[in-house]
Design a protein around this motif. Structure first.
Motif, PDB file in Angstrom:
ATOM      1  N   ILE A 171      -6.782 -52.593  -7.462  1.00 45.79           N
ATOM      2  CA  ILE A 171      -6.616 -53.566  -6.377  1.00 45.79           C
ATOM      3  C   ILE A 171      -7.838 -53.575  -5.472  1.00 45.79           C
ATOM      4  O   ILE A 171      -8.285 -54.624  -5.027  1.00 45.79           O
ATOM      5  CB  ILE A 171      -5.327 -53.276  -5.577  1.00 45.79           C
ATOM      6  N   SER A 172      -8.413 -52.415  -5.212  1.00 42.75           N
ATOM      7  CA  SER A 172      -9.580 -52.369  -4.322  1.00 42.75           C
ATOM      8  C   SER A 172     -10.795 -53.030  -4.952  1.00 42.75           C
ATOM      9  O   SER A 172     -11.723 -53.429  -4.258  1.00 42.75           O
ATOM     10  CB  SER A 172      -9.901 -50.934  -3.919  1.00 42.75           C
ATOM     11  N   GLY A 173     -10.785 -53.228  -6.246  1.00 46.49           N
ATOM     12  CA  GLY A 173     -11.890 -53.897  -6.922  1.00 46.49           C
ATOM     13  C   GLY A 173     -11.736 -55.400  -7.002  1.00 46.49           C
ATOM     14  O   GLY A 173     -12.622 -56.094  -7.487  1.00 46.49           O
ATOM     15  N   LEU A 174     -10.615 -55.943  -6.536  1.00 51.12           N
ATOM     16  CA  LEU A 174     -10.373 -57.382  -6.615  1.00 51.12           C
ATOM     17  C   LEU A 174     -11.154 -58.145  -5.547  1.00 51.12           C
ATOM     18  O   LEU A 174     -11.427 -57.616  -4.479  1.00 51.12           O
ATOM     19  CB  LEU A 174      -8.884 -57.686  -6.439  1.00 51.12           C
ATOM     20  N   THR A 175     -11.455 -59.399  -5.848  1.00 52.37           N
ATOM     21  CA  THR A 175     -12.052 -60.275  -4.845  1.00 52.37           C
ATOM     22  C   THR A 175     -10.941 -60.783  -3.942  1.00 52.37           C
ATOM     23  O   THR A 175      -9.756 -60.584  -4.223  1.00 52.37           O
ATOM     24  CB  THR A 175     -12.768 -61.473  -5.497  1.00 52.37           C
ATOM     25  N   LEU A 176     -11.313 -61.461  -2.870  1.00 51.75           N
ATOM     26  CA  LEU A 176     -10.322 -61.968  -1.921  1.00 51.75           C
ATOM     27  C   LEU A 176      -9.405 -63.005  -2.567  1.00 51.75           C
ATOM     28  O   LEU A 176      -8.190 -62.995  -2.348  1.00 51.75           O
ATOM     29  CB  LEU A 176     -11.031 -62.569  -0.704  1.00 51.75           C
ATOM     30  N   LEU A 177      -9.957 -63.877  -3.384  1.00 52.81           N
ATOM     31  CA  LEU A 177      -9.134 -64.892  -4.055  1.00 52.81           C
ATOM     32  C   LEU A 177      -8.187 -64.243  -5.056  1.00 52.81           C
ATOM     33  O   LEU A 177      -7.021 -64.639  -5.165  1.00 52.81           O
ATOM     34  CB  LEU A 177     -10.019 -65.913  -4.768  1.00 52.81           C
ATOM     35  N   GLN A 178      -8.677 -63.238  -5.776  1.00 55.82           N
ATOM     36  CA  GLN A 178      -7.814 -62.551  -6.723  1.00 55.82           C
ATOM     37  C   GLN A 178      -6.694 -61.810  -5.998  1.00 55.82           C
ATOM     38  O   GLN A 178      -5.556 -61.783  -6.460  1.00 55.82           O
ATOM     39  CB  GLN A 178      -8.631 -61.564  -7.564  1.00 55.82           C
ATOM     40  N   ALA A 179      -7.000 -61.221  -4.835  1.00 57.91           N
ATOM     41  CA  ALA A 179      -5.984 -60.522  -4.056  1.00 57.91           C
ATOM     42  C   ALA A 179      -4.930 -61.505  -3.554  1.00 57.91           C
ATOM     43  O   ALA A 179      -3.730 -61.199  -3.550  1.00 57.91           O
ATOM     44  CB  ALA A 179      -6.627 -59.780  -2.888  1.00 57.91           C
ATOM     45  N   ALA A 180      -5.354 -62.702  -3.130  1.00 58.25           N
ATOM     46  CA  ALA A 180      -4.396 -63.720  -2.679  1.00 58.25           C
ATOM     47  C   ALA A 180      -3.494 -64.154  -3.827  1.00 58.25           C
ATOM     48  O   ALA A 180      -2.283 -64.336  -3.653  1.00 58.25           O
ATOM     49  CB  ALA A 180      -5.136 -64.914  -2.091  1.00 58.25           C
ATOM     50  N   ASP A 181      -4.078 -64.323  -5.029  1.00 57.53           N
ATOM     51  CA  ASP A 181      -3.276 -64.679  -6.195  1.00 57.53           C
ATOM     52  C   ASP A 181      -2.295 -63.565  -6.541  1.00 57.53           C
ATOM     53  O   ASP A 181      -1.143 -63.826  -6.905  1.00 57.53           O
ATOM     54  CB  ASP A 181      -4.178 -64.962  -7.406  1.00 57.53           C
ATOM     55  N   LEU A 182      -2.742 -62.325  -6.409  1.00 53.21           N
ATOM     56  CA  LEU A 182      -1.866 -61.182  -6.672  1.00 53.21           C
ATOM     57  C   LEU A 182      -0.681 -61.175  -5.712  1.00 53.21           C
ATOM     58  O   LEU A 182       0.465 -60.968  -6.121  1.00 53.21           O
ATOM     59  CB  LEU A 182      -2.653 -59.871  -6.537  1.00 53.21           C
ATOM     60  N   VAL A 183      -0.935 -61.435  -4.441  1.00 52.33           N
ATOM     61  CA  VAL A 183       0.143 -61.450  -3.441  1.00 52.33           C
ATOM     62  C   VAL A 183       1.150 -62.549  -3.765  1.00 52.33           C
ATOM     63  O   VAL A 183       2.360 -62.318  -3.738  1.00 52.33           O
ATOM     64  CB  VAL A 183      -0.448 -61.630  -2.021  1.00 52.33           C
ATOM     65  N   SER A 184       0.669 -63.746  -4.093  1.00 46.44           N
ATOM     66  CA  SER A 184       1.597 -64.846  -4.385  1.00 46.44           C
ATOM     67  C   SER A 184       2.386 -64.566  -5.660  1.00 46.44           C
ATOM     68  O   SER A 184       3.585 -64.865  -5.739  1.00 46.44           O
ATOM     69  CB  SER A 184       0.852 -66.172  -4.486  1.00 46.44           C
ATOM     70  N   LEU A 185       1.757 -63.955  -6.660  1.00 43.07           N
ATOM     71  CA  LEU A 185       2.458 -63.626  -7.894  1.00 43.07           C
ATOM     72  C   LEU A 185       3.519 -62.555  -7.647  1.00 43.07           C
ATOM     73  O   LEU A 185       4.646 -62.653  -8.150  1.00 43.07           O
ATOM     74  CB  LEU A 185       1.463 -63.145  -8.955  1.00 43.07           C
ATOM     75  N   LEU A 186       3.179 -61.546  -6.838  1.00 39.32           N
ATOM     76  CA  LEU A 186       4.165 -60.508  -6.517  1.00 39.32           C
ATOM     77  C   LEU A 186       5.336 -61.081  -5.730  1.00 39.32           C
ATOM     78  O   LEU A 186       6.488 -60.706  -5.949  1.00 39.32           O
ATOM     79  CB  LEU A 186       3.511 -59.373  -5.736  1.00 39.32           C
ATOM     80  N   LYS A 187       5.056 -61.998  -4.806  1.00 43.12           N
ATOM     81  CA  LYS A 187       6.132 -62.609  -4.030  1.00 43.12           C
ATOM     82  C   LYS A 187       7.065 -63.398  -4.927  1.00 43.12           C
ATOM     83  O   LYS A 187       8.281 -63.360  -4.759  1.00 43.12           O
ATOM     84  CB  LYS A 187       5.565 -63.522  -2.938  1.00 43.12           C
ATOM     85  N   ARG A 198       7.491 -63.004  -8.284  1.00 37.59           N
ATOM     86  CA  ARG A 198       8.157 -62.139  -9.251  1.00 37.59           C
ATOM     87  C   ARG A 198       9.235 -61.279  -8.593  1.00 37.59           C
ATOM     88  O   ARG A 198      10.288 -61.040  -9.171  1.00 37.59           O
ATOM     89  CB  ARG A 198       7.149 -61.237  -9.952  1.00 37.59           C
ATOM     90  N   LEU A 199       8.969 -60.810  -7.374  1.00 38.81           N
ATOM     91  CA  LEU A 199       9.933 -59.952  -6.686  1.00 38.81           C
ATOM     92  C   LEU A 199      10.901 -60.745  -5.814  1.00 38.81           C
ATOM     93  O   LEU A 199      11.703 -60.153  -5.108  1.00 38.81           O
ATOM     94  CB  LEU A 199       9.193 -58.911  -5.837  1.00 38.81           C
ATOM     95  N   ASN A 200      10.779 -62.069  -5.828  1.00 40.27           N
ATOM     96  CA  ASN A 200      11.659 -62.970  -5.078  1.00 40.27           C
ATOM     97  C   ASN A 200      11.643 -62.640  -3.581  1.00 40.27           C
ATOM     98  O   ASN A 200      12.679 -62.412  -2.960  1.00 40.27           O
ATOM     99  CB  ASN A 200      13.087 -62.929  -5.635  1.00 40.27           C
ATOM    100  N   ILE A 201      10.454 -62.616  -3.018  1.00 43.25           N
ATOM    101  CA  ILE A 201      10.270 -62.331  -1.585  1.00 43.25           C
ATOM    102  C   ILE A 201       9.981 -63.645  -0.886  1.00 43.25           C
ATOM    103  O   ILE A 201       9.048 -64.358  -1.244  1.00 43.25           O
ATOM    104  CB  ILE A 201       9.112 -61.341  -1.360  1.00 43.25           C
ATOM    105  N   GLN A 202      10.813 -63.976   0.120  1.00 43.95           N
ATOM    106  CA  GLN A 202      10.609 -65.208   0.862  1.00 43.95           C
ATOM    107  C   GLN A 202       9.605 -64.961   1.981  1.00 43.95           C
ATOM    108  O   GLN A 202       9.515 -63.863   2.525  1.00 43.95           O
ATOM    109  CB  GLN A 202      11.917 -65.713   1.481  1.00 43.95           C
ATOM    110  N   GLU A 203       8.879 -66.019   2.329  1.00 47.35           N
ATOM    111  CA  GLU A 203       7.939 -65.949   3.441  1.00 47.35           C
ATOM    112  C   GLU A 203       8.719 -65.995   4.740  1.00 47.35           C
ATOM    113  O   GLU A 203       9.545 -66.877   4.941  1.00 47.35           O
ATOM    114  CB  GLU A 203       6.971 -67.137   3.395  1.00 47.35           C
ATOM    115  N   ILE A 204       8.478 -65.045   5.611  1.00 46.33           N
ATOM    116  CA  ILE A 204       9.096 -65.046   6.933  1.00 46.33           C
ATOM    117  C   ILE A 204       8.003 -64.868   7.956  1.00 46.33           C
ATOM    118  O   ILE A 204       7.010 -64.192   7.712  1.00 46.33           O
ATOM    119  CB  ILE A 204      10.165 -63.934   7.084  1.00 46.33           C
ATOM    120  N   ALA A 205       8.183 -65.515   9.090  1.00 52.73           N
ATOM    121  CA  ALA A 205       7.209 -65.397  10.171  1.00 52.73           C
ATOM    122  C   ALA A 205       7.511 -64.125  10.936  1.00 52.73           C
ATOM    123  O   ALA A 205       8.622 -63.912  11.402  1.00 52.73           O
ATOM    124  CB  ALA A 205       7.280 -66.608  11.088  1.00 52.73           C
ATOM    125  N   MET A 206       6.532 -63.303  11.066  1.00 50.99           N
ATOM    126  CA  MET A 206       6.698 -62.053  11.805  1.00 50.99           C
ATOM    127  C   MET A 206       6.358 -62.311  13.261  1.00 50.99           C
ATOM    128  O   MET A 206       5.302 -62.860  13.560  1.00 50.99           O
ATOM    129  CB  MET A 206       5.775 -60.967  11.248  1.00 50.99           C
TER     130      MET A 206
END
Length: 180
Positions: A59-75, A77-85
């Motif tokens: 993960i530390s070797g990923l670019t910023l765009l790849q990290a953003a894609d990883l976050v959206s894919l994890l959300k 796959r894990l069925n995580i809804q976006e909530i405003a903190m």
């Protein structure tokens, strides 16, 4: 650091004692080595699962765009809804015991915008002069264009007293002004 060592060596070379030069140079070298070791030493990490360590390295070797894609894919796959903190939530006070609900009074408006709706044709020069005086860096031509393009907001975010004064001034000149 090199400059400090070099100056120590140069100052020592100017003195007549050669053994002192060797001791100063070796002491400076020792201090430089000790400083480098102290700054590069980090506490050894606690025993970490090699799988987690490998994932962190990947993960530390990923670019910023790849990290953003990883976050959206994890959300997804894990069925995580976006909530405003909430930024900083204030502690919730305990609700008072059942009191009779008070009638809510409509809040009185404290901030007003003064809008020039229309004006008399004979009062146009006076209104142009007043607009120019109200806005210091406005030229006469710009003030004329402003007045001719009514309805326009003269001033925004004024207190009630200032808005009333401005309204009376322009109505005294022959303009129709509305407070919003």
């Amino acid at each position: 650091m090199i400059g400090r060592c070099f100056s120590t060596v140069v100052s020592a070379s100017r003195s007549a004692s050669a053994p002192r030069l060797v001791s100063l140079a070796s002491r400076s070298r020792w201090l430089a080595t000790e400083t480098a070791q102290a700054s590069s030493s980090t506490p050894p990490p606690a025993a970490v699962d090699p799988t987690i360590s490998r994932i962190v390295n990947d993960i530390s070797g990923l670019t910023l765009l790849q990290a953003a894609d990883l976050v959206s894919l994890l959300k997804s796959r894990l069925n995580i809804q976006e909530i405003a903190m909430p930024a900083a939530a204030a502690p919730v006070a305990a609700a008072p015991a059942e009191e009779a609900p008070e009638e809510e009074k409509p809040k009185e408006k404290t901030v007003f915008n003064v809008m020039l709706k229309s004006f008399d044709a004979g009062a146009k020069p006076k209104i142009i002069r007043e607009v120019k005086a109200m806005v210091p860096n406005l030229t006469l031509i710009d003030a004329k264009k402003f007045v001719e393009s009514v309805p326009k907001v003269l001033k925004e975010n004024l207190s009630k007293e200032d808005a009333e004064k401005l309204k009376q001034t322009f109505e005294g000149l022959g303009a129709v002004v509305v407070l919003e």
